[in-house]
Scaffold this motif. Sequence first.
Motif, PDB file in Angstrom:
ATOM      1  N   ARG A   1       3.926   1.510  -1.157  1.00 38.95           N
ATOM      2  CA  ARG A   1       4.526   1.665  -2.483  1.00 38.95           C
ATOM      3  C   ARG A   1       3.491   2.179  -3.486  1.00 38.95           C
ATOM      4  N   ALA A   2       2.250   1.643  -3.384  1.00 42.21           N
ATOM      5  CA  ALA A   2       1.197   2.101  -4.294  1.00 42.21           C
ATOM      6  C   ALA A   2       0.862   3.569  -4.048  1.00 42.21           C
ATOM      7  N   GLU A   3       0.810   3.955  -2.763  1.00 38.46           N
ATOM      8  CA  GLU A   3       0.518   5.356  -2.451  1.00 38.46           C
ATOM      9  C   GLU A   3       1.627   6.271  -2.942  1.00 38.46           C
TER      10      GLU A   3
ATOM     11  N   SER B   1       3.627   5.604  -5.460  1.00 39.41           N
ATOM     12  CA  SER B   1       3.523   5.646  -6.916  1.00 39.41           C
ATOM     13  C   SER B   1       2.372   6.546  -7.354  1.00 39.41           C
ATOM     14  N   LEU B   2       1.246   6.450  -6.638  1.00 37.30           N
ATOM     15  CA  LEU B   2       0.112   7.293  -6.980  1.00 37.30           C
ATOM     16  C   LEU B   2       0.427   8.764  -6.750  1.00 37.30           C
ATOM     17  N   ALA B   3       1.135   9.040  -5.651  1.00 35.08           N
ATOM     18  CA  ALA B   3       1.509  10.431  -5.383  1.00 35.08           C
ATOM     19  C   ALA B   3       2.437  10.959  -6.477  1.00 35.08           C
TER      20      ALA B   3
ATOM     21  N   ARG C   1       0.829  -1.200   0.000  1.00 36.06           N
ATOM     22  CA  ARG C   1       0.000   0.000   0.000  1.00 36.06           C
ATOM     23  C   ARG C   1       0.862   1.248   0.000  1.00 36.06           C
TER      24      ARG C   1
ATOM     25  N   GLU D   1       2.535   9.892  -9.578  1.00 33.43           N
ATOM     26  CA  GLU D   1       1.739  10.092 -10.786  1.00 33.43           C
ATOM     27  C   GLU D   1       0.917  11.376 -10.698  1.00 33.43           C
ATOM     28  N   ARG D   2       0.369  11.617  -9.515  1.00 38.78           N
ATOM     29  CA  ARG D   2      -0.405  12.852  -9.349  1.00 38.78           C
ATOM     30  C   ARG D   2       0.482  14.079  -9.512  1.00 38.78           C
TER      31      ARG D   2
END
Length: 756
Positions: A436-438, A440-442, A434, A444-445
Motif C-alpha cells: 500500500r505504501a509503495e 501510494s508512493l508511486a 509495504r 505521489e510520484r
Amino acid sequence: MTSKQDPFLSGEGKVRGRVLAMVRSVLPAIYLGGIFLACGVVAIATTRANGGIALLWPGTAIIAAVLIRLRRVNWAAVAMAILVAGVAANRIAGNDTWQVAFSLTAVNMIEIAAMVYAFRFAMPLPYPRLTISQGSFMTLIMGILIPGAVALLGGVVLNTLLGAPLWASVRQWWATEALSACLLAPPIILYSKANLLRLMQPKHVWKNALMVPLCMLATWLAIRFVHFPFVVIALVPMVAAYQVGAFGTSILGACNVIMVITLWMLDIKPMGLDEAAPGTSLTSLPFVALIVTLMPPIAVGVGTDTRRLISRALRASERRFRESMESSPLGMIMLDRNGQWSFTNAALQNMLGYSRQELSEMSIESLAHPDELHDVWERWGKLVSQQIDSYKIRRRFQHRNGDWIWVDCAVSLARDDDGVPLHFVAQVESLEERRRAEASLAAERELLRITLASIGEAVITADADGKITYMNDAAVALLGRPYAVMARQDLREVLNLTDAETSAPAGSLIDRCRHELVVISRVEPCCLTRPDGRIRYVTDVVTPVLSGRKLTGFVTVVHDVTVSLARTQDLNHRANHDPLTNLLNRLAFERNLHQAFVESRIDGTPATVIALDLDRFKSVNDAAGHAAGDAVLRHVAAVLRRSVRPTDCVGRLGGDEFIVLLRNCEPARGREVGQRLLQALNPLQTPWEGAIHSTGASLGLAQYSAEFDDPEDWTRAADAACYESKHSGRGTLRVWQSASQPGSSAGGRVFLPPRV
C-alpha cells in the motif's frame, strides 16, 4: 562595608575549605591507624608466645583488605599512621625496644604493600563479585604466598633481634599471617551494601541471625565430642552458604575460627589432641586445618552467588527477550517441531486477526497456503539436520477473514547447549502495508511528475555532484535538446548562461548553493544560447535538497523572461521616445539634459544644445496633408541622427521643433556640428507620393555657461538663438552669447518664455 569585607571572607572560606579537605583526606588514615593499633595491642597481649611473636596478627589482613577496597587513599598519611600504630603497639603491649618495634612494623608494612599492590594495581578483580577461580587465586596469593614470602623476612628479623629460632619463627609467622588473611580478609573483600541488605531482609534476617549461634554451637559440640572435628566444623557453614552467600559464609567462618581459638585458649581442645601439653598458648594450634576449614564454605558461597547472579541475569534476559518479542513491530512466532504455535506477539495477532489463545491452538497447516506446505517441511528438515542455519522466504498466510496476505519470513531453529532442537523462531513482516505504501508512493510520484510536466517553468533536478537526474517538458523545450542527451550531464555545462550586456560567462548558482546551503536566486536576466542559435533571456533559482545537514541534490527552476523582457524594453522605449520619429521625447531629453548640466557644472565638461525649428513646414501640411508632414518629420529625424555621434541626444519637443544635446563637445566642435546640420537641412527634399516637398530649418546654438542657473536657462538660451535665426531671414544658425562675452551687445541675453 560588606563589599569591602567580601575578599577577606572569601579568602577565609577558601582556607577553611582547604583545611576541611585535608582533614577529610587524612581521616581514613587515622581510622586505619587506630584499627591497626587496637588489633596489635590485643594480639600481642593475648597470643604472644615465649619466642616473642604474636600467634594471631589480624591487623595486616584487615588493613590490606580495606586498602584494596577503599576508593580514595592518601597513601602517605596511611603509611605514617600504620607505622606509628605498629611501633606503638609493640612498645605498649610487648615492651619491645624501638629497634624491634620499628623492624617488626616495617615487615608488616611490606606485607600490606605487597597485598595492596597485587590486588589493587597489578591484578584488580571485580570486587565483591568474585568467581570461584578468582577467589581461589586471591586466597593463594594473599593468604599463602605473600605471607610465606614475608615470613622469611620476619623470621630473619626475629632471629637477629630476639634470638628466636629461625625456621620456627618463619613457620609461626606464616601460620599467623595466613590464618589472619583467610579469616578476616574475605568479609571485607566480599562486602557490599547489596550483600549486607540481602542478609538483613525481614523475611531472612532471623534465619540468618540464627546461623551464627548454630554454627558456634556445632563447633563447640564437634570439639568436645569428635576426635577430628574440622570436617564437622566446616559442614554447617557449607550448608548455610546456599542461604547466606559468600559474604555471610565468610562471617560464619570467622565466627567458627574465633570460637575454635577461644576454646583452645580455654584449654578445650579436640579429643584427638588430649595428649598435647596444656596451656593457653596457640603454638600447637592446627593452623593449616583451620585454613582448610575456612575455604570450602566460602567457595560454596561464591558459587551460590555466581549461580544467583547467573539465574537473575538469565531471568532478566528472558524477560527482555519476551518483552522485545512482544513489543516488536514484526510478527514473532515460536513453533514446536510439529508446527504447533507456542508463542505469538501482538503484531502477528493484529496481522492475522486472531487472538493469542486462538493462535496457540492452531498449527502451521491451518494458516499456511497448501501449495507451500511441502516447502515448509522441507526447509524445516534442513534446519533440524543442520544443513542450513536459517532461511528467508516469501510466504502466504490466511487472514481470519479468509484473505491471503503475503509476508516475508525469516526462520531459524533454537537449540540447547547440546545442540538438541528446541523450537522454531520466525519473524514475519507483512507486505500489505509495504505494498500500500509503495502504491501510494508511486501515485505521489506520478502526481508530482504530472504537476512538474504541466507547469510552464523549466524544472531541472540534479544530484549532489550537479549531474542532471530529471527535466520536465518545459525545461527540455527551453534548452532545445532531448532529455536523453542531457541526462547525467553536468548541469553547469548544460545551463551555460552569459551576461546579457557583456556576454561574459554568468556563472552557475550551484557552487554558491553547495557552499551556503540556502536558496540562491538570480535577478538580472542572462542569455541562454540554444543549439539552434536562438537566444532566450532567463533567470534561475537553485534550491538545495538536504537530508539533515547533508546535501543530496539540487532543484533548479529556470524562468524564461524573453517575452516579458522584450515587453518591458518596448514599454521603456515608448515611454522615452517620440512614436513618429523614434527620437527622444521631451521628458527623456530633459533627463539627459539635466545629467549633462550637472556634469558640466561639477567638472566643467563642455556641452552644447542646438534648437531647431523647421521652415516652410506648415505649407507642406496645408498642401499635401499631415501624412506628408509626418514623412518630412521622419526625414528630419533621420538626418539629425546621421549627423551626430551615438553618444549625443536628439529629441523632438513637439510639432516641428527639435533639439540636440552634444555631450563633451567643445565650442568650436559645436559650431561645426551646427553648420553641418544647417547644410543638411537647407534645403531638405522629401519625396512623397510622387511629389518633392522642400523644407528648411533655423538653428540656435547655446554652449554651456556658468551663468545658467538650471537646465531650463540653457534651453531658453538655445531657443532665443533659434528665434533670432528664424526672424532674421530663416535658414541660418545663431549662437547664443552671454552679456559678458566679447562682441555681445548689451542685453544680448534673450530668454523666451518656455515652450508648452
